[in-house]
Design an enzyme around this catalytic site. Structure first.
Site, PDB file in Angstrom:
ATOM      1  N   HIS A 313       0.862  -1.183   0.000  1.00 43.10           N
ATOM      2  CA  HIS A 313       0.000   0.000   0.000  1.00 43.10           C
ATOM      3  C   HIS A 313       0.898   1.233   0.000  1.00 43.10           C
ATOM      4  CE1 HIS A 313      -3.157   2.809   1.202  1.00 43.10           C
ATOM      5  NE2 HIS A 313      -4.001   1.889   0.813  1.00 43.10           N
ATOM      6  N   ASP A 371      -7.957  -5.417   0.132  1.00 42.27           N
ATOM      7  CA  ASP A 371      -8.405  -6.232  -1.009  1.00 42.27           C
ATOM      8  C   ASP A 371      -8.063  -7.707  -0.864  1.00 42.27           C
ATOM      9  OD1 ASP A 371      -7.450  -3.363  -2.597  1.00 42.27           O
ATOM     10  OD2 ASP A 371      -9.483  -4.142  -2.731  1.00 42.27           O
TER      11      ASP A 371
HETATM   12  C1  SDX Z   1      -6.236   0.111  -2.784  1.00 44.05           C
HETATM   13  O1  SDX Z   1      -4.363   4.574  -1.940  1.00 44.05           O
HETATM   14  C2  SDX Z   1      -5.352   3.948  -1.301  1.00 44.05           C
HETATM   15  O2  SDX Z   1      -5.745   4.309  -0.238  1.00 44.05           O
HETATM   16  C3  SDX Z   1      -5.953   2.792  -2.066  1.00 44.05           C
HETATM   17  C4  SDX Z   1      -6.982   1.960  -1.294  1.00 44.05           C
HETATM   18  C5  SDX Z   1      -8.241   2.722  -1.033  1.00 44.05           C
HETATM   19  O3  SDX Z   1      -8.959   2.312  -0.117  1.00 44.05           O
HETATM   20  O4  SDX Z   1      -8.544   3.662  -1.804  1.00 44.05           O
HETATM   21  O5  SDX Z   1      -6.423   1.524  -0.079  1.00 44.05           O
HETATM   22  C6  SDX Z   1      -7.404   0.727  -2.094  1.00 44.05           C
HETATM   23  O6  SDX Z   1      -5.986   0.444  -3.908  1.00 44.05           O
HETATM   24  C7  SDX Z   1      -5.340  -0.840  -2.010  1.00 44.05           C
HETATM   25  C8  SDX Z   1      -4.078  -1.279  -2.840  1.00 44.05           C
HETATM   26  C9  SDX Z   1      -4.543  -2.383  -3.761  1.00 44.05           C
HETATM   27  N1  SDX Z   1      -3.496  -2.733  -4.725  1.00 44.05           N
HETATM   28  C10 SDX Z   1      -2.910  -3.957  -4.683  1.00 44.05           C
HETATM   29  O7  SDX Z   1      -3.097  -4.787  -3.798  1.00 44.05           O
HETATM   30  C11 SDX Z   1      -2.036  -4.244  -5.889  1.00 44.05           C
HETATM   31  C12 SDX Z   1      -0.691  -4.809  -5.402  1.00 44.05           C
HETATM   32  N2  SDX Z   1       0.009  -3.729  -4.686  1.00 44.05           N
HETATM   33  C13 SDX Z   1       1.000  -2.980  -5.458  1.00 44.05           C
HETATM   34  O8  SDX Z   1       0.633  -2.738  -6.776  1.00 44.05           O
HETATM   35  C14 SDX Z   1       1.541  -1.792  -4.654  1.00 44.05           C
HETATM   36  O9  SDX Z   1       1.782  -2.240  -3.392  1.00 44.05           O
HETATM   37  C15 SDX Z   1       0.736  -0.511  -4.552  1.00 44.05           C
HETATM   38  C16 SDX Z   1       0.387   0.033  -5.901  1.00 44.05           C
HETATM   39  C17 SDX Z   1      -0.496  -0.743  -3.775  1.00 44.05           C
HETATM   40  C18 SDX Z   1       1.597   0.505  -3.803  1.00 44.05           C
HETATM   41  O10 SDX Z   1       2.712   0.688  -4.539  1.00 44.05           O
HETATM   42  P1  SDX Z   1       3.821   1.771  -4.081  1.00 44.05           P
HETATM   43  O11 SDX Z   1       3.525   2.401  -2.780  1.00 44.05           O
HETATM   44  O12 SDX Z   1       4.054   2.654  -5.236  1.00 44.05           O
HETATM   45  O13 SDX Z   1       5.026   0.853  -3.729  1.00 44.05           O
HETATM   46  P2  SDX Z   1       6.123   0.506  -4.741  1.00 44.05           P
HETATM   47  O14 SDX Z   1       5.494   0.078  -6.022  1.00 44.05           O
HETATM   48  O15 SDX Z   1       7.100   1.626  -4.745  1.00 44.05           O
HETATM   49  O16 SDX Z   1       6.739  -0.795  -4.028  1.00 44.05           O
HETATM   50  C19 SDX Z   1       7.887  -0.708  -3.232  1.00 44.05           C
HETATM   51  C20 SDX Z   1       8.586  -2.040  -3.451  1.00 44.05           C
HETATM   52  C21 SDX Z   1       8.956  -2.277  -4.920  1.00 44.05           C
HETATM   53  O17 SDX Z   1      10.062  -3.184  -4.918  1.00 44.05           O
HETATM   54  P3  SDX Z   1      11.576  -2.556  -5.075  1.00 44.05           P
HETATM   55  O18 SDX Z   1      11.555  -1.665  -6.291  1.00 44.05           O
HETATM   56  O19 SDX Z   1      11.824  -1.790  -3.790  1.00 44.05           O
HETATM   57  O20 SDX Z   1      12.470  -3.765  -5.218  1.00 44.05           O
HETATM   58  O21 SDX Z   1       7.692  -3.133  -3.105  1.00 44.05           O
HETATM   59  C22 SDX Z   1       7.424  -3.910  -4.251  1.00 44.05           C
HETATM   60  C23 SDX Z   1       7.796  -3.051  -5.468  1.00 44.05           C
HETATM   61  O22 SDX Z   1       8.132  -3.879  -6.560  1.00 44.05           O
HETATM   62  N3  SDX Z   1       5.991  -4.219  -4.200  1.00 44.05           N
HETATM   63  C24 SDX Z   1       5.495  -5.425  -4.350  1.00 44.05           C
HETATM   64  C25 SDX Z   1       4.111  -5.279  -4.149  1.00 44.05           C
HETATM   65  N4  SDX Z   1       3.832  -3.993  -3.898  1.00 44.05           N
HETATM   66  C26 SDX Z   1       5.008  -3.332  -3.942  1.00 44.05           C
HETATM   67  N5  SDX Z   1       6.073  -6.613  -4.630  1.00 44.05           N
HETATM   68  C27 SDX Z   1       5.234  -7.675  -4.714  1.00 44.05           C
HETATM   69  N6  SDX Z   1       3.904  -7.628  -4.530  1.00 44.05           N
HETATM   70  C28 SDX Z   1       3.307  -6.444  -4.249  1.00 44.05           C
HETATM   71  N7  SDX Z   1       1.994  -6.384  -4.085  1.00 44.05           N
END
Ligand code: SDX
Length: 437
Positions: A313, A371
């Site tokens: 998140h 989710d």
């Molecule tokens: C919702 O914003 C809100 O409030 C949203 C929400 C709401 O109520 O409105 O809460 C609802 O959208 C919840 C989030 C649902 N999305 C998912 O579950 C999809 C999977 N999650 C990812 O896509 C991700 O975690 C995000 C998009 C939610 C957040 O991404 P960020 O904050 O931009 O984090 P990032 O992409 O910079 O990740 C940091 C690191 C990265 O690795 P490195 O580059 O450091 O090596 O963590 C990794 C990312 O690759 N990473 C994940 C991951 N999420 C981040 N690796 C594996 N699985 C994941 N889910």
């Protein structure tokens, strides 16, 4: 917001004049540095794609502490609201700032109940879609189309129009989502029943047919209502920011909410519940719990493009409090349906346990979000997977409206118009095509 005694000083190593930047404090959470005069005084923009360090507005609606895993709607912890209130009370709270008393709750519920029908023309609008259209494609169209029916509540700057359109949207979303579902099944629509609660009415329109009534059990109705409460608002997330930016042009509330529906659809945002359940089903097909190790390896491999859907998140760097409540609801619903041995739920809990102990996820502070479990609950209730995000949109409509109204009600608001760092070609001359190489 309160000016802080601390000031920020911006200085430049090339001797350009320093700039004092005011700092403001909210009631809780990070202070903000006011950069509104930055460009006028320095000719420079700030740069923050994804808005990781940017507060787009001042708001008093929802507060999240990502480190503590805390979520407050108008100051009330989500755990207390989920235990002691229903969705109608939560809607009243988000819209008005205070919980309703008995009379206020009854009046609000009656108002919503009496706006649940949609214009009969809507069913002809639906006929334009393919029967296998994704429900979110249909919902993006239907919500925007509401502005074609309610010309008497489209002036967003008119407080009465804002109030009427808020009630209409909250009241009609369940009817529209159920219609979108029935349309894809080829079954006839059901009209809302005014003697039912908000959640029961929705479930009946979803699952009853003209030939057979639907008697939802209280546990499932309570679970549906809790899903609505947990998804009602969440600060300045992507879809809420979309609604604010769209509404800042002065467009009508229905169009602004339709923009929020479109943004929520994405798998990184509201589409994650559908993606999380599909992921669990994929792992189940791979061999279930025995194959989790192999799956986690794929997730860690950046080239796989596979993410652990339902984890991570932008704000929560601790457990999403909604995920805990959703896991509780999972237990209740599966027990009530005699599905406590549901393999997918067991797989989810095993995956969660492994991820919470695995350095890759721990170091990146990737915890289950709302989710991760919501899909299992909805699947157990009988909701088809493609409809999960439409239900998220149904629940989030009140949050989008509250945030939109807060912006429009702020005398200082302007149309949102971000700038950019330009990295493209500078001015050059067109060569006539005959002379181009
Ligand atoms: C919702 O914003 C809100 O409030 C949203 C929400 C709401 O109520 O409105 O809460 C609802 O959208 C919840 C989030 C649902 N999305 C998912 O579950 C999809 C999977 N999650 C990812 O896509 C991700 O975690 C995000 C998009 C939610 C957040 O991404 P960020 O904050 O931009 O984090 P990032 O992409 O910079 O990740 C940091 C690191 C990265 O690795 P490195 O580059 O450091 O090596 O963590 C990794 C990312 O690759 N990473 C994940 C991951 N999420 C981040 N690796 C594996 N699985 C994941 N889910």
């Amino acid at each position: 917001m309160t000016p802080s005694d601390v000031k920020a000083t911006l200085s430049f190593s090339d001797g350009s004049p320093e700039m004092q930047l005011p700092i403001y404090k909210g009631s809780v959470g990070p202070d903000v540095i006011d950069i509104r005069k930055l460009y006028a005084q320095t000719g420079k923009f700030t740069y923050d794609p994804g808005f990781l360090s940017t507060a787009s507005c001042a708001s008093s609606i929802t507060y999240i502490d990502g480190d503590k895993g805390e979520l407050l709607y108008r100051g009330y912890p989500i755990e207390q609201l989920a235990q002691n209130c229903d969705y109608m009370e939560t809607c009243y709270l988000l819209l008005n700032g205070e919980l309703p008393n008995v009379a206020e709750r009854a009046a609000f519920t009656r108002l919503v109940t009496r706006h649940t029908m949609v214009n009969e023309q809507m069913q002809f609008f639906l006929r334009g879609f393919r029967r296998d259209a994704h429900p979110m494609a249909i919902m993006t169209g239907l919500v925007g189309a509401l502005s074609a029916f309610y010309h008497d509540s489209t002036d967003i700057n008119n407080p009465t129009h804002r109030e009427i359109s808020a009630i209409r949207l909250i009241a009609k979303m369940p009817t529209l989502v159920a219609m979108a579902y029935k349309y894809t099944t080829g079954q006839p629509y059901l009209y809302p029943q005014n003697n039912l609660s908000y959640a029961s009415n929705f479930m009946r329109m979803m699952f009853a047919t003209p030939c057979e009534e639907y008697e939802p059990n209280d546990v499932l109705v309570r679970a549906m209502d809790r899903i609505f409460i947990l998804h009602a608002d969440h600060e300045q997330n992507a879809s809420t920011s979309t609604v604010r930016l769209c509404g800042s042009s002065g467009t009508n509330p229905f169009a602004a909410i339709a923009a929020g529906v479109a943004c929520l659809w994405g798998p990184a945002h509201g589409g994650a519940n559908e993606a999380a359940l599909n992921m669990l089903e994929e792992v189940q097909k791979m061999g279930g719990v025995d194959k989790i190790g192999e799956f986690i390896k794929q997730v860690k491999d950046k080239n796989s493009g596979i993410k652990l859907m339902g984890f991570g998140h932008r704000v929560y760097k601790n457990y999403d409090p909604r995920a805990k409540l959703m896991r509780e609801t999972c237990h209740e619903v599966l027990d009530s349906l005699g599905l406590h041995d549901d393999p997918l739920f067991k797989l989810a809990m095993t995956l969660e346990k492994i991820a919470l102990e695995d350095e890759y996820f721990v170091s990146r502070k990737l915890y289950p979000n709302v989710d991760f479990y919501s899909g299992i609950v909805q699947r157990a209730i009988g909701i088809p997977v493609p409809l999960f995000t439409a239900i998220f949109a149904l629940a989030r409509t009140v949050g989008w409206i509250a945030q939109l109204n807060e912006m429009i009600g702020d005398p200082e608001y302007k149309i949102g118009r971000p700038r950019q760092l330009f990295t493209g070609a500078t001015a050059r001359t067109v060569v006539p095509i005959a002379k181009r190489g």
